[in-house]
Design a protein around this motif. Structure first.
Motif, PDB file in Angstrom:
ATOM      1  N   ALA A   1       0.830  -1.208   0.000  1.00 52.25           N
ATOM      2  CA  ALA A   1       0.000   0.000   0.000  1.00 52.25           C
ATOM      3  C   ALA A   1       0.863   1.256   0.000  1.00 52.25           C
ATOM      4  N   ILE A   2       1.996   1.216   0.707  1.00 52.40           N
ATOM      5  CA  ILE A   2       2.869   2.381   0.748  1.00 52.40           C
ATOM      6  C   ILE A   2       3.499   2.634  -0.617  1.00 52.40           C
ATOM      7  N   VAL A   3       3.964   1.591  -1.279  1.00 53.78           N
ATOM      8  CA  VAL A   3       4.553   1.772  -2.614  1.00 53.78           C
ATOM      9  C   VAL A   3       3.495   2.270  -3.592  1.00 53.78           C
ATOM     10  N   ALA A   4       2.284   1.723  -3.504  1.00 51.80           N
ATOM     11  CA  ALA A   4       1.202   2.196  -4.376  1.00 51.80           C
ATOM     12  C   ALA A   4       0.895   3.665  -4.104  1.00 51.80           C
ATOM     13  N   GLY A   5       0.912   4.043  -2.827  1.00 55.36           N
ATOM     14  CA  GLY A   5       0.690   5.443  -2.480  1.00 55.36           C
ATOM     15  C   GLY A   5       1.795   6.345  -2.999  1.00 55.36           C
ATOM     16  N   MET A   6       3.047   5.851  -2.975  1.00 58.21           N
ATOM     17  CA  MET A   6       4.156   6.632  -3.501  1.00 58.21           C
ATOM     18  C   MET A   6       4.026   6.808  -5.015  1.00 58.21           C
ATOM     19  N   ARG A   7       3.571   5.755  -5.720  1.00 66.87           N
ATOM     20  CA  ARG A   7       3.346   5.873  -7.170  1.00 66.87           C
ATOM     21  C   ARG A   7       2.336   6.976  -7.458  1.00 66.87           C
ATOM     22  N   LYS A   8       1.242   6.966  -6.716  1.00 69.77           N
ATOM     23  CA  LYS A   8       0.201   7.969  -6.932  1.00 69.77           C
ATOM     24  C   LYS A   8       0.719   9.350  -6.593  1.00 69.77           C
ATOM     25  N   TRP A   9       1.468   9.467  -5.485  1.00 71.56           N
ATOM     26  CA  TRP A   9       2.011  10.762  -5.063  1.00 71.56           C
ATOM     27  C   TRP A   9       2.973  11.321  -6.104  1.00 71.56           C
ATOM     28  N   LEU A  10       3.796  10.473  -6.681  1.00 71.55           N
ATOM     29  CA  LEU A  10       4.765  10.917  -7.680  1.00 71.55           C
ATOM     30  C   LEU A  10       4.122  11.217  -9.030  1.00 71.55           C
ATOM     31  N   GLY A  11       2.881  10.790  -9.198  1.00 66.17           N
ATOM     32  CA  GLY A  11       2.201  11.057 -10.462  1.00 66.17           C
ATOM     33  C   GLY A  11       2.410   9.983 -11.511  1.00 66.17           C
ATOM     34  N   PHE A  12       2.876   8.792 -11.095  1.00 67.80           N
ATOM     35  CA  PHE A  12       3.054   7.684 -12.018  1.00 67.80           C
ATOM     36  C   PHE A  12       1.746   6.895 -12.124  1.00 67.80           C
ATOM     37  N   ALA A  13       1.535   6.289 -13.265  1.00 69.08           N
ATOM     38  CA  ALA A  13       0.330   5.493 -13.466  1.00 69.08           C
ATOM     39  C   ALA A  13       0.340   4.269 -12.555  1.00 69.08           C
ATOM     40  N   PRO A  14      -0.831   3.825 -12.100  1.00 64.11           N
ATOM     41  CA  PRO A  14      -0.869   2.610 -11.274  1.00 64.11           C
ATOM     42  C   PRO A  14      -0.266   1.431 -12.027  1.00 64.11           C
ATOM     43  N   ALA A  15       0.364   0.535 -11.279  1.00 71.16           N
ATOM     44  CA  ALA A  15       0.972  -0.646 -11.898  1.00 71.16           C
ATOM     45  C   ALA A  15      -0.113  -1.552 -12.460  1.00 71.16           C
ATOM     46  N   ARG A  16       0.133  -2.062 -13.645  1.00 66.25           N
ATOM     47  CA  ARG A  16      -0.824  -2.999 -14.242  1.00 66.25           C
ATOM     48  C   ARG A  16      -0.708  -4.387 -13.640  1.00 66.25           C
ATOM     49  N   LEU A  17       0.469  -4.673 -13.087  1.00 66.02           N
ATOM     50  CA  LEU A  17       0.710  -6.005 -12.536  1.00 66.02           C
ATOM     51  C   LEU A  17       1.709  -5.891 -11.390  1.00 66.02           C
ATOM     52  N   GLN A  18       1.404  -6.516 -10.254  1.00 67.61           N
ATOM     53  CA  GLN A  18       2.369  -6.577  -9.149  1.00 67.61           C
ATOM     54  C   GLN A  18       3.083  -7.912  -9.186  1.00 67.61           C
ATOM     55  N   ILE A  19       4.390  -7.882  -9.159  1.00 67.00           N
ATOM     56  CA  ILE A  19       5.204  -9.093  -9.190  1.00 67.00           C
ATOM     57  C   ILE A  19       5.870  -9.244  -7.828  1.00 67.00           C
ATOM     58  N   THR A  20       5.456 -10.231  -7.078  1.00 66.14           N
ATOM     59  CA  THR A  20       6.038 -10.474  -5.762  1.00 66.14           C
ATOM     60  C   THR A  20       7.310 -11.301  -5.914  1.00 66.14           C
ATOM     61  N   MET A  21       8.414 -10.758  -5.422  1.00 71.83           N
ATOM     62  CA  MET A  21       9.690 -11.448  -5.573  1.00 71.83           C
ATOM     63  C   MET A  21       9.771 -12.611  -4.588  1.00 71.83           C
ATOM     64  N   PRO A  22      10.165 -13.802  -5.063  1.00 74.61           N
ATOM     65  CA  PRO A  22      10.308 -14.946  -4.153  1.00 74.61           C
ATOM     66  C   PRO A  22      11.411 -14.680  -3.117  1.00 74.61           C
ATOM     67  N   PRO A  23      11.310 -15.280  -1.938  1.00 77.90           N
ATOM     68  CA  PRO A  23      12.340 -15.068  -0.912  1.00 77.90           C
ATOM     69  C   PRO A  23      13.751 -15.377  -1.391  1.00 77.90           C
ATOM     70  N   ALA A  24      13.901 -16.399  -2.228  1.00 77.37           N
ATOM     71  CA  ALA A  24      15.237 -16.755  -2.709  1.00 77.37           C
ATOM     72  C   ALA A  24      15.826 -15.627  -3.552  1.00 77.37           C
ATOM     73  N   VAL A  25      15.002 -14.992  -4.371  1.00 74.42           N
ATOM     74  CA  VAL A  25      15.473 -13.881  -5.198  1.00 74.42           C
ATOM     75  C   VAL A  25      15.822 -12.687  -4.305  1.00 74.42           C
ATOM     76  N   THR A  26      14.980 -12.436  -3.294  1.00 67.40           N
ATOM     77  CA  THR A  26      15.252 -11.330  -2.374  1.00 67.40           C
ATOM     78  C   THR A  26      16.575 -11.539  -1.659  1.00 67.40           C
TER      79      THR A  26
END
Length: 442
Positions: free
Chosen positions: A229-254
């Motif tokens: 929600a915070i990242v989505a709020g930052m996108r809106k605050w910065l004036g960027f379009a909402p993301a069309r798709l959220q990609i959750t990174m697997p723990p191994a990749v993180t």
């Protein structure tokens, strides 16, 4: 604990430690605007003069001030010391035990001896049982202040949001700048934020005695938000379009990304993706807002209110995109110059043949190819070391101009090369200059 003081506050002589950092600079500016006499302590004179040019500075490294006697001449002449200094993770420039615990213990004793009020900026959730050295050493510093006694207030902010960005807030803006898709790790982590303006106001109240003494106060909003929600709020605050798709990174990749960031930390890169930052995000940022509310009769601004109070500017959008692009720009320049140098060594005959075709003696042509190939590799290595990276970019631009000038003089027909071997050097120069600008700190 003593009751808060009442009545108008007299101007104080305040020393802000870490005064050119994100929090420190905001606190220093707020205190000056409120009429207090502010001095700053930092370890880089150049950065100090650039960030707060009209402030009186003491240039010292906190990590070397490990005894009360070291601090006595520093705190002399001040009514209040505000400790905004800190580091996320151990590295070539940072030692957490020294900065967060040992130096703070010595500072607390010096402040007690000189009857100087101490305001400590800690962090919400610190504990000697925490999963990160950052929180454990912060907790040790807080405990040392309590043990020393004297006049102190410990403020423990949540995730600090400010008009400018550094560290974790830079990471949030970088994530928000991704076009179309939203990659994210740990999207359900709960975080509580605090605005820099609320934190600075709390520091002023603590510095003037309005919060009493001996208090430990969490500065967090009333309701937590998920990282998603915070990242989505930052996108809106910065004036960027909402993301069309959220990609959750697997723990191994993180874990792989944070391990890579830790490795780069050995070269001086203070990435917001290092393992400590990931661990903090995994644990969440929480706190109890009740004490602040009881002392002041007001709540900390919510995440939404904080963003509404600092409208995003075009430069914020540009900075977010540049922060996202910078690692890719550095990687591109490293690969380009490293491969160029290696190929020069492997294909020395072919490369020197271009020069001999222009009339150069064979030995001189080979020596030139080998020399400049070594320069290419050296510059590729230097751009990986944080303290030299910006200057390496400028050197890349300079060497590229030498290549262009020499080629125009000795092998001018290369301008007509259908593959554009010389024409391509021009955008390389531009990329190096832009990357150098991206790498400027604060």
């Amino acid at each position: 604990m003593n009751a808060p003081a009442s009545g108008p506050a007299e101007p104080r002589r305040v020393l802000v430690l870490g005064a050119y950092g994100l929090i420190g600079s905001g606190v220093a500016r707020h205190l000056r605007a409120a009429g207090h006499h502010v001095s700053g302590l930092g370890r880089s004179d150049a950065t100090a003069r650039r960030v707060l040019p009209h402030t009186r500075w003491i240039i010292r490294d906190m990590a070397t001030l490990l005894a009360a006697a070291d601090w006595l001449p520093v705190v002399e002449g001040h009514d209040t010391v505000v400790n905004c200094a800190g580091a996320l993770q151990d590295g070539p420039r940072d030692q957490l035990q020294a900065i967060h615990a040992d130096a703070v213990a010595a500072l607390a004793e010096a402040c007690r001896q000189k009857s100087v009020r101490l305001v400590q900026i800690s962090a919400a959730g610190v504990s000697d049982q925490a999963s990160t050295s950052f929180f454990r050493t912060k907790a040790a510093g807080d405990a040392a202040i309590r043990a020393a006694g004297g006049d102190f207030t410990i403020l423990r902010p949540g995730l600090v949001l400010a008009p400018t960005a550094y560290g974790g807030t830079t990471l949030l803006r970088m994530l928000a700048a991704f076009p179309a898709v939203q990659p994210i790790a740990l999207p359900d982590t709960l975080l509580r934020t605090v605005s820099l303006s609320d934190l600075a106001l709390a520091v002023e109240k603590a510095a003037t005695g309005e919060l009493g003494t001996g208090e430990t106060i969490d500065l967090v909003e009333e309701r937590p938000h998920t990282l998603s929600a915070i990242v989505a709020g930052m996108r809106k605050w910065l004036g960027f379009a909402p993301a069309r798709l959220q990609i959750t990174m697997p723990p191994a990749v993180t874990r792989l990304v944070s391990s890579g960031a830790d490795a780069l930390g050995l070269l001086g890169w203070r990435s917001p993706l290092r393992s400590t930052a990931i661990a903090v995000m995994q644990d969440g940022v929480d706190g109890e807002p009740a004490r602040w509310r009881a002392l002041t009769g007001r709540a900390v601004s919510s995440f939404e209110q904080t963003l509404a109070s600092m409208p995003a500017r075009s430069e914020d959008r540009i900075a977010a995109r540049m922060a996202l692009a910078m690692p890719f720009a550095v990687a591109a320049l490293f690969i380009l110059w490293a491969v160029s140098g290696v190929v020069g060594f492997l294909r020395v005959d072919a490369a020197s043949g271009v020069l001999t075709a222009g009339g150069w003696p064979d030995g001189l042509a080979r020596a030139s190819v080998l020399f400049w190939s070594a320069v290419d590799i050296a510059l590729a290595m230097l751009i990986l070391i944080r303290r030299y990276a910006a200057r390496a970019c400028l050197a890349m631009a300079g060497v590229s101009l030498v290549y262009l000038a020499a080629a125009s003089l000795f092998t001018p027909w290369l301008w007509a090369d259908p593959l554009g071997s010389l024409v391509k050097i021009v955008p390389i120069i531009v990329l190096a200059l832009v990357t150098s600008a991206m790498l400027q700190e604060r």
